[in-house]
Design a protein around this motif. Structure first.
Motif, mmCIF file in Angstrom:
data_model
loop_
_atom_site.group_PDB
_atom_site.id
_atom_site.type_symbol
_atom_site.label_atom_id
_atom_site.label_comp_id
_atom_site.label_asym_id
_atom_site.label_seq_id
_atom_site.Cartn_x
_atom_site.Cartn_y
_atom_site.Cartn_z
ATOM 1 N N LYS A 130 4.186 -7.331 -1.780
ATOM 2 C CA LYS A 130 3.838 -8.556 -1.081
ATOM 3 C C LYS A 130 2.361 -8.940 -1.222
ATOM 4 O O LYS A 130 1.893 -9.840 -0.528
ATOM 5 N N SER A 181 5.724 -0.580 6.240
ATOM 6 C CA SER A 181 4.786 -1.437 5.506
ATOM 7 C C SER A 181 3.402 -0.807 5.456
ATOM 8 O O SER A 181 2.988 -0.110 6.385
ATOM 9 N N GLU A 186 1.556 -4.286 0.536
ATOM 10 C CA GLU A 186 0.891 -5.578 0.670
ATOM 11 C C GLU A 186 -0.402 -5.671 -0.129
ATOM 12 O O GLU A 186 -1.151 -6.637 -0.004
ATOM 13 N N CYS A 209 -0.630 -2.112 4.507
ATOM 14 C CA CYS A 209 -1.410 -3.321 4.316
ATOM 15 C C CYS A 209 -2.411 -3.213 3.180
ATOM 16 O O CYS A 209 -2.716 -4.216 2.522
#
Length: 321
Positions: free
Chosen positions: A112, A57, A86, A59
């Motif tokens: 996301k 992931s 994200e 951010c």
């Protein structure tokens, strides 16, 4: 149990390769603040036990100038490989999301956060192999927060391609570009292309660019779920082009049994040997569906090509000034 490891910024140089997998049991995710990739990143679900997940992931800012490979496993069942962005991202290279057919195994590229993905390269979502004993998905999921309604744009001059290489044997699962909420409107930008075979679903599409159905064994199904403030559900704008090329055709319609509306201001083209068909209720695991939607063709919209337009009752075709 799942273990999460958190780091700062990640930079991969042009000659470098980062391999991420697991050699022990259990799910694991590595989370970085940001990404600048000029090299190669390989993320793989490790099939050493059932129901495991491997994830990476980011951010904040993501810039991919190189290659990112996200590969699922076929060795066990219910294994998942995940790549999560994200925030807004820029892709100038290639992102390949590949699931080899197995027993309920999945690979997921999840957006996301943010409001726009600037894709000037390739994003390929591919389901490969011949097994048919479980549901397998290669999925690009737009999973942004929703408050009443959410808007997301696929921009740039790149391509998202959905690929299914053996539909005749693999009867369960497919490549998917989808949303996480019915209250989501996604714009395919004016220079951006969505192409291939599979499902584009669980959001309402505003097409300003190019959508091309190329599959000979599996159709490209574009489905909507939401009506905007004007009551419109799926819109092909004046600059939009939706083209059926492959023998399996292009389906347009709703993802539920409810009647739907499709507003065409641009070009619908069914080329020789292909067709455009209006349907509803096409599922991710089955190409069967119920026939018909309500279709409104606005003045200025063009219907062209030497292929077929398949319209079954009850279907209302209207033209409005």
């Amino acid at each position: 149990t799942a273990t999460t490891y958190t780091y700062g910024a990640l930079e991969v140089d042009g000659a470098d390769t980062l391999n991420m997998t697991k050699s022990v049991k259990g799910s694991a995710e590595s989370k970085f603040l940001s990404l600048l990739n000029n090299g190669t990143i390989n993320i793989k679900a490790h099939g050493n036990d059932n129901a495991q997940s491997t994830g990476l992931s980011f951010c904040e800012e993501v810039v991919n100038n190189g290659m990112i490979n996200l590969n699922g496993s076929s060795a066990r069942n219910r294994t998942t490989a995940k790549l999560n962005f994200e925030s807004n991202f820029v892709n100038k290279g290639k992102i390949a999301i590949v699931q080899i057919a197995g027993d309920r195994n999945n690979v997921n590229f999840n957006i996301k956060g943010g409001v726009k993905g600037e894709n000037n390269g390739e994003i390929v979502v591919s389901l490969e192999g011949t097994r048919s004993d479980g549901s397998n998905y290669a999925r690009m999921l737009i999973d942004i927060p929703v408050v009443k309604v959410a808007y997301y744009t696929l921009g740039g001059n790149g391509v998202i391609e959905l690929l299914e290489n053996d539909r005749s044997n693999n009867l369960s699962g497919m490549p998917v570009l989808s949303g996480s909420s019915a209250q989501m409107i996604v714009t395919n930008g004016i220079n951006h292309t969505i192409m291939g075979s599979g499902n584009v679903d669980k959001f309402s599409l505003v097409n300003e660019g190019l959508v091309v159905a190329t599959g000979d064994n599996l159709r490209l199904s574009v489905q909507h779920t939401y009506r905007d403030a004007n009551g419109q559900t799926m819109i092909n704008t004046v600059n939009g082009r939706m083209v059926a090329v492959g023998a399996a055709g292009l389906y347009l319609g709703a993802s539920t049994d409810k009647n739907s509306q499709f507003f065409n201001y641009g070009l619908l083209e069914a080329r020789h040997g292909s067709f455009i068909e209006f349907r509803k209720g096409v599922t991710e695991s089955n190409s069967k569906s119920k026939i018909s939607t309500s279709v409104a063709a606005k003045w200025g919209g063009r219907w062209a090509g030497s292929g077929e337009f398949r319209m079954f009752r009850p279907l209302a075709l209207t033209q409005e000034s």
